[in-house]
Design a protein around this motif. Sequence first.
Motif, PDB file in Angstrom:
ATOM      1  N   SER A 206       0.965  -1.100   0.027  1.00  0.00           N
ATOM      2  CA  SER A 206      -0.001   0.068  -0.013  1.00  0.00           C
ATOM      3  C   SER A 206       0.918   1.447  -0.007  1.00  0.00           C
ATOM      4  O   SER A 206       0.202   2.397   0.015  1.00  0.00           O
ATOM      5  CB  SER A 206      -1.068   0.011   1.246  1.00  0.00           C
ATOM      6  N   LEU A 207       2.311   0.999  -0.084  1.00  0.00           N
ATOM      7  CA  LEU A 207       3.029   2.329  -0.043  1.00  0.00           C
ATOM      8  C   LEU A 207       3.054   2.992  -1.441  1.00  0.00           C
ATOM      9  O   LEU A 207       3.101   2.155  -2.414  1.00  0.00           O
ATOM     10  CB  LEU A 207       4.512   1.843   0.446  1.00  0.00           C
ATOM     11  N   GLY A 208       3.071   4.093  -1.327  1.00  0.00           N
ATOM     12  CA  GLY A 208       3.312   4.762  -2.704  1.00  0.00           C
ATOM     13  C   GLY A 208       4.944   4.751  -3.067  1.00  0.00           C
ATOM     14  O   GLY A 208       5.702   4.371  -2.351  1.00  0.00           O
ATOM     15  N   SER A 209       5.120   4.984  -4.645  1.00  0.00           N
ATOM     16  CA  SER A 209       6.319   4.475  -4.988  1.00  0.00           C
ATOM     17  C   SER A 209       7.346   5.437  -4.610  1.00  0.00           C
ATOM     18  O   SER A 209       8.611   5.151  -4.488  1.00  0.00           O
ATOM     19  CB  SER A 209       6.302   4.908  -6.428  1.00  0.00           C
ATOM     20  N   GLY A 210       7.015   6.663  -3.942  1.00  0.00           N
ATOM     21  CA  GLY A 210       8.222   7.392  -3.371  1.00  0.00           C
ATOM     22  C   GLY A 210       8.294   7.693  -1.805  1.00  0.00           C
ATOM     23  O   GLY A 210       8.879   8.438  -1.050  1.00  0.00           O
TER      24      GLY A 210
ATOM     25  N   ASP B 164      11.654   7.091  -0.117  1.00  0.00           N
ATOM     26  CA  ASP B 164      12.454   8.149  -0.543  1.00  0.00           C
ATOM     27  C   ASP B 164      12.171   9.229   0.371  1.00  0.00           C
ATOM     28  O   ASP B 164      13.028  10.208   0.587  1.00  0.00           O
ATOM     29  CB  ASP B 164      12.524   8.550  -2.023  1.00  0.00           C
ATOM     30  N   HIS B 165      10.856   9.585   0.433  1.00  0.00           N
ATOM     31  CA  HIS B 165      10.453  10.716   1.305  1.00  0.00           C
ATOM     32  C   HIS B 165      10.666  10.604   2.939  1.00  0.00           C
ATOM     33  O   HIS B 165      11.294  11.560   3.254  1.00  0.00           O
ATOM     34  CB  HIS B 165       8.761  10.711   1.249  1.00  0.00           C
ATOM     35  N   LEU B 166      10.582   9.289   3.235  1.00  0.00           N
ATOM     36  CA  LEU B 166      11.099   9.251   4.510  1.00  0.00           C
ATOM     37  C   LEU B 166      12.489   9.479   4.950  1.00  0.00           C
ATOM     38  O   LEU B 166      12.937   9.884   5.865  1.00  0.00           O
ATOM     39  CB  LEU B 166      10.825   7.791   5.155  1.00  0.00           C
ATOM     40  N   ASP B 167      13.441   8.994   3.936  1.00  0.00           N
ATOM     41  CA  ASP B 167      14.753   9.132   4.044  1.00  0.00           C
ATOM     42  C   ASP B 167      15.108  10.533   3.933  1.00  0.00           C
ATOM     43  O   ASP B 167      15.898  11.107   5.062  1.00  0.00           O
ATOM     44  CB  ASP B 167      15.496   8.474   2.900  1.00  0.00           C
TER      45      ASP B 167
ATOM     46  N   GLN C 283      10.410  -3.773   2.401  1.00  0.00           N
ATOM     47  CA  GLN C 283       9.800  -2.511   2.597  1.00  0.00           C
ATOM     48  C   GLN C 283       9.503  -2.304   4.241  1.00  0.00           C
ATOM     49  O   GLN C 283       9.892  -1.530   4.727  1.00  0.00           O
ATOM     50  CB  GLN C 283       8.678  -2.170   2.175  1.00  0.00           C
ATOM     51  N   GLU C 284       9.358  -3.743   4.804  1.00  0.00           N
ATOM     52  CA  GLU C 284       9.082  -3.630   6.229  1.00  0.00           C
ATOM     53  C   GLU C 284      10.357  -3.411   7.136  1.00  0.00           C
ATOM     54  O   GLU C 284      10.325  -2.521   8.049  1.00  0.00           O
ATOM     55  CB  GLU C 284       8.505  -4.664   6.669  1.00  0.00           C
ATOM     56  N   ARG C 285      11.385  -3.936   6.534  1.00  0.00           N
ATOM     57  CA  ARG C 285      12.790  -3.749   7.143  1.00  0.00           C
ATOM     58  C   ARG C 285      13.166  -2.398   7.019  1.00  0.00           C
ATOM     59  O   ARG C 285      13.633  -1.519   8.113  1.00  0.00           O
ATOM     60  CB  ARG C 285      13.780  -4.675   6.449  1.00  0.00           C
ATOM     61  N   GLU C 286      12.673  -1.683   5.944  1.00  0.00           N
ATOM     62  CA  GLU C 286      13.120  -0.405   5.835  1.00  0.00           C
ATOM     63  C   GLU C 286      12.208   0.523   6.856  1.00  0.00           C
ATOM     64  O   GLU C 286      12.798   1.747   7.263  1.00  0.00           O
ATOM     65  CB  GLU C 286      13.185   0.180   4.293  1.00  0.00           C
ATOM     66  N   LEU C 287      10.982   0.409   6.792  1.00  0.00           N
ATOM     67  CA  LEU C 287      10.219   1.123   7.670  1.00  0.00           C
ATOM     68  C   LEU C 287      10.645   0.814   9.140  1.00  0.00           C
ATOM     69  O   LEU C 287      10.484   1.867   9.843  1.00  0.00           O
ATOM     70  CB  LEU C 287       8.729   0.521   7.336  1.00  0.00           C
TER      71      LEU C 287
END
Length: 356
Positions: A45-49, A52-55, A96-100
């Motif tokens: 459900s994450l948007g493509s960016g 990158d926005h969180l970083d 994505q979970e690891r990055e989140l």
Amino acid sequence: MGPTKRRSAVKLAGLAVAAPAAAARVLEEAAAEAMEFTRQAEATSLGSGTLDHLDLAVTEFNRAYSLKPPQAVFDAVLDYRRKVAALLAGRHTHRQERELLAFAGWLSELLAWLAHDLGDARTGLAFATDSFVHGQQAGHGELCAWAMDAAASINLYEQRPGQAREAALKGLIEAPATHPLTVRLHAQAARAAAADGDADGFTAAFRAAEDAHRLLPPRSPRRFGMDVLPLADYALTSYPATSFIWLGQAEQARRHAEQALATYEAAPAASRSPSREAIARIDLALAHALLGDPDDAIALGHQALGSARVVDSVRHRASDLVSFLNRRYPRQSAVEGLSERLAAARQALPAESPGA
């Protein structure tokens, strides 16, 4: 395998006894099912960016930490921490979970320092623990080590040297061996030993910090675009200055405090830390007071409280200075002026500062 079991296995396999047309149909359906497995693995459900926005956001928060009042930064970072929690509760891939999880941990590490700056140790330690746990879940040892660095400092200012040392050692288990953070954590353990009156423990831990510093690679790592080597350099000057104060070794404290202050003042403007400079001045003031020079001690105390960023750690150390001056020089009228300035600083809204 007995006859009955062999027959059961053939029935379960199904394909082995199916007609060629049926077998082809099964394989075709399996291919479609494999594609669905792949789609589900990539479903999010994450948007493509979003990542990158969180970083970018975490990078900007790290920069804002030394530029804006801590309450404003705390509120903004907490808002993002809640957003990441919501994203973790949604649909995402394992990568994505690891990055989140890592972004959640980095945000909580910042919140730990900001709460410390605002004088709330309980909240600071809670976020340091949250950062450590999310770092573990993300498989991010360096993040875990940064979280324990924050916990070590907070515990020290709460006069819990045993817990501070435990946090530093816990961080050292996770920290990369040739990272500047390893130097800082050894120095944290040394500072905790000094706070506990353990001179031998301080010497051993500080020697480990110096040894780790010598093993650092030529190229310094960066954290969200910022060089972290100065944090190791500062720990080798400011931490022993404070430690020698606690151990009653005034001349050693004076020498290290002067070196720490010179190091801070020589830093580029973008990486200056007014709160660390203020604490170095207080260490130097305490050294002068121990050496029988109250006038210089009081002057340095005023300079420290005149910092652009007088956060809780600065007020805490200034209180140590005023208390010592009142005990050692009870007839020194100038001490009263410093005490009044400290009282005014306590009433003022805290300004931002990096954690000390």
